[in-house]
Design an enzyme around this catalytic site. Sequence first.
Site, PDB file in Angstrom:
ATOM      1  N   HIS A   1      -2.222 -31.075   6.152  1.00 30.99           N
ATOM      2  CA  HIS A   1      -2.183 -30.966   4.697  1.00 30.99           C
ATOM      3  C   HIS A   1      -1.181 -29.866   4.337  1.00 30.99           C
ATOM      4  O   HIS A   1      -1.110 -28.855   5.036  1.00 30.99           O
ATOM      5  CB  HIS A   1      -3.579 -30.600   4.152  1.00 30.99           C
ATOM      6  CG  HIS A   1      -3.640 -30.596   2.672  1.00 30.99           C
ATOM      7  ND1 HIS A   1      -3.245 -29.507   1.924  1.00 30.99           N
ATOM      8  CD2 HIS A   1      -3.994 -31.552   1.790  1.00 30.99           C
ATOM      9  CE1 HIS A   1      -3.380 -29.818   0.634  1.00 30.99           C
ATOM     10  NE2 HIS A   1      -3.832 -31.045   0.530  1.00 30.99           N
TER      11      HIS A   1
ATOM     12  N   HIS B   1       0.423 -26.319  -3.604  1.00 28.08           N
ATOM     13  CA  HIS B   1      -0.438 -27.382  -3.081  1.00 28.08           C
ATOM     14  C   HIS B   1      -1.137 -26.892  -1.814  1.00 28.08           C
ATOM     15  O   HIS B   1      -0.475 -26.693  -0.783  1.00 28.08           O
ATOM     16  CB  HIS B   1       0.432 -28.616  -2.784  1.00 28.08           C
ATOM     17  CG  HIS B   1      -0.333 -29.812  -2.321  1.00 28.08           C
ATOM     18  ND1 HIS B   1       0.269 -30.903  -1.762  1.00 28.08           N
ATOM     19  CD2 HIS B   1      -1.679 -30.095  -2.335  1.00 28.08           C
ATOM     20  CE1 HIS B   1      -0.642 -31.820  -1.464  1.00 28.08           C
ATOM     21  NE2 HIS B   1      -1.840 -31.351  -1.796  1.00 28.08           N
TER      22      HIS B   1
ATOM     23  N   CYS C   1      -8.920 -29.507  -2.689  1.00 28.12           N
ATOM     24  CA  CYS C   1      -7.455 -29.417  -2.775  1.00 28.12           C
ATOM     25  C   CYS C   1      -7.129 -29.107  -4.235  1.00 28.12           C
ATOM     26  O   CYS C   1      -7.673 -29.762  -5.130  1.00 28.12           O
ATOM     27  CB  CYS C   1      -6.796 -30.729  -2.346  1.00 28.12           C
ATOM     28  SG  CYS C   1      -5.024 -30.771  -2.735  1.00 28.12           S
TER      29      CYS C   1
ATOM     30  N   GLU D   1      -6.677 -39.892   6.359  1.00 28.10           N
ATOM     31  CA  GLU D   1      -6.629 -39.210   5.054  1.00 28.10           C
ATOM     32  C   GLU D   1      -6.694 -37.703   5.299  1.00 28.10           C
ATOM     33  O   GLU D   1      -7.713 -37.196   5.768  1.00 28.10           O
ATOM     34  CB  GLU D   1      -7.802 -39.690   4.169  1.00 28.10           C
ATOM     35  CG  GLU D   1      -8.031 -38.887   2.913  1.00 28.10           C
ATOM     36  CD  GLU D   1      -6.780 -38.639   2.107  1.00 28.10           C
ATOM     37  OE1 GLU D   1      -6.192 -39.602   1.595  1.00 28.10           O
ATOM     38  OE2 GLU D   1      -6.367 -37.448   1.992  1.00 28.10           O
ATOM     39  N   LYS D   2      -5.596 -37.032   4.963  1.00 29.08           N
ATOM     40  CA  LYS D   2      -5.450 -35.622   5.338  1.00 29.08           C
ATOM     41  C   LYS D   2      -6.398 -34.660   4.643  1.00 29.08           C
ATOM     42  O   LYS D   2      -6.541 -33.521   5.068  1.00 29.08           O
ATOM     43  CB  LYS D   2      -4.008 -35.171   5.136  1.00 29.08           C
ATOM     44  CG  LYS D   2      -3.528 -35.197   3.685  1.00 29.08           C
ATOM     45  CD  LYS D   2      -2.082 -34.737   3.593  1.00 29.08           C
ATOM     46  CE  LYS D   2      -1.526 -34.833   2.199  1.00 29.08           C
ATOM     47  NZ  LYS D   2      -1.197 -36.226   1.823  1.00 29.08           N
ATOM     48  N   HIS D   3      -7.037 -35.067   3.555  1.00 30.12           N
ATOM     49  CA  HIS D   3      -7.901 -34.147   2.817  1.00 30.12           C
ATOM     50  C   HIS D   3      -9.326 -34.034   3.359  1.00 30.12           C
ATOM     51  O   HIS D   3     -10.049 -33.106   2.994  1.00 30.12           O
ATOM     52  CB  HIS D   3      -8.001 -34.575   1.349  1.00 30.12           C
ATOM     53  CG  HIS D   3      -6.743 -34.344   0.584  1.00 30.12           C
ATOM     54  ND1 HIS D   3      -5.788 -35.313   0.429  1.00 30.12           N
ATOM     55  CD2 HIS D   3      -6.291 -33.240  -0.056  1.00 30.12           C
ATOM     56  CE1 HIS D   3      -4.789 -34.823  -0.274  1.00 30.12           C
ATOM     57  NE2 HIS D   3      -5.060 -33.567  -0.584  1.00 30.12           N
TER      58      HIS D   3
ATOM     59  N   HIS E   1      -5.573 -32.500  -5.458  1.00 30.11           N
ATOM     60  CA  HIS E   1      -6.179 -33.813  -5.183  1.00 30.11           C
ATOM     61  C   HIS E   1      -7.704 -33.805  -5.171  1.00 30.11           C
ATOM     62  O   HIS E   1      -8.311 -34.744  -4.659  1.00 30.11           O
ATOM     63  CB  HIS E   1      -5.629 -34.364  -3.870  1.00 30.11           C
ATOM     64  CG  HIS E   1      -4.133 -34.503  -3.893  1.00 30.11           C
ATOM     65  ND1 HIS E   1      -3.289 -33.737  -3.134  1.00 30.11           N
ATOM     66  CD2 HIS E   1      -3.345 -35.308  -4.652  1.00 30.11           C
ATOM     67  CE1 HIS E   1      -2.035 -34.069  -3.387  1.00 30.11           C
ATOM     68  NE2 HIS E   1      -2.035 -35.011  -4.308  1.00 30.11           N
TER      69      HIS E   1
HETATM   70 FE   LIG Z   1      -3.745 -32.168  -1.433  1.00 28.22          FE
END
Ligand SMILES: [Fe+2]
Length: 131
Positions: free
Chosen positions: A46, A52, A116, A16-18, A119
Site C-alpha cells: 500500500h 495516501h 486508509c 486487495e492491498k488494503h 479508501h
Molecule cells: Fe489506500
Amino acid sequence: MKQLGELIQSADWKTEKHVPVIECPDKVKPGEVFSVKVSVGKEIAHPNTTEHHISWISVYFHPAGEKFPIEAGHFEFSAHGESMAGLNQGPVYANPDVTFSLKITKPGVIYATSLCNLHGLWQSAKEIQID
Ligand SMILES: [Fe+2]
C-alpha cells in the site's frame, strides 16, 4: 441510512492491498501468551505517503458465544513523510505493520480493522482455537 459496519470493506488480502493480514497461531493453550502480527500491504504494497497512507489498525477479540467483541489494541501510524519542506520531504514513514501479544482463555475470532485516509475502512478475521 447505513450502519457503520456496512461501510467496512472486505476482500482477499492477496488481491486487495488494503485488507489487514492477521498472523497468529490457529490454536493456543488457555492463558498462553502468543504473538499477533497485523499488517497492511503484505502481498501488494500500500502507498505510504503524506497524501495516501494507513492511519491506524485496531484489533478485537470476539470470544465464542459472547455478545460483544473486545478491543485488544489500537495502533496509530503518525508519520507519513510530513515536513516543513513539503509533502513527502520528511525523514520518517511509519509502516502499517504491528506485532503485539495476547493470551486468551476462550476460543473466538480475532478481527482487525484498518483505515486508509483515502479508501476508508477495511476488515479481516481469523478464528483461533483453544487446546
Ligand atoms: Fe489506500
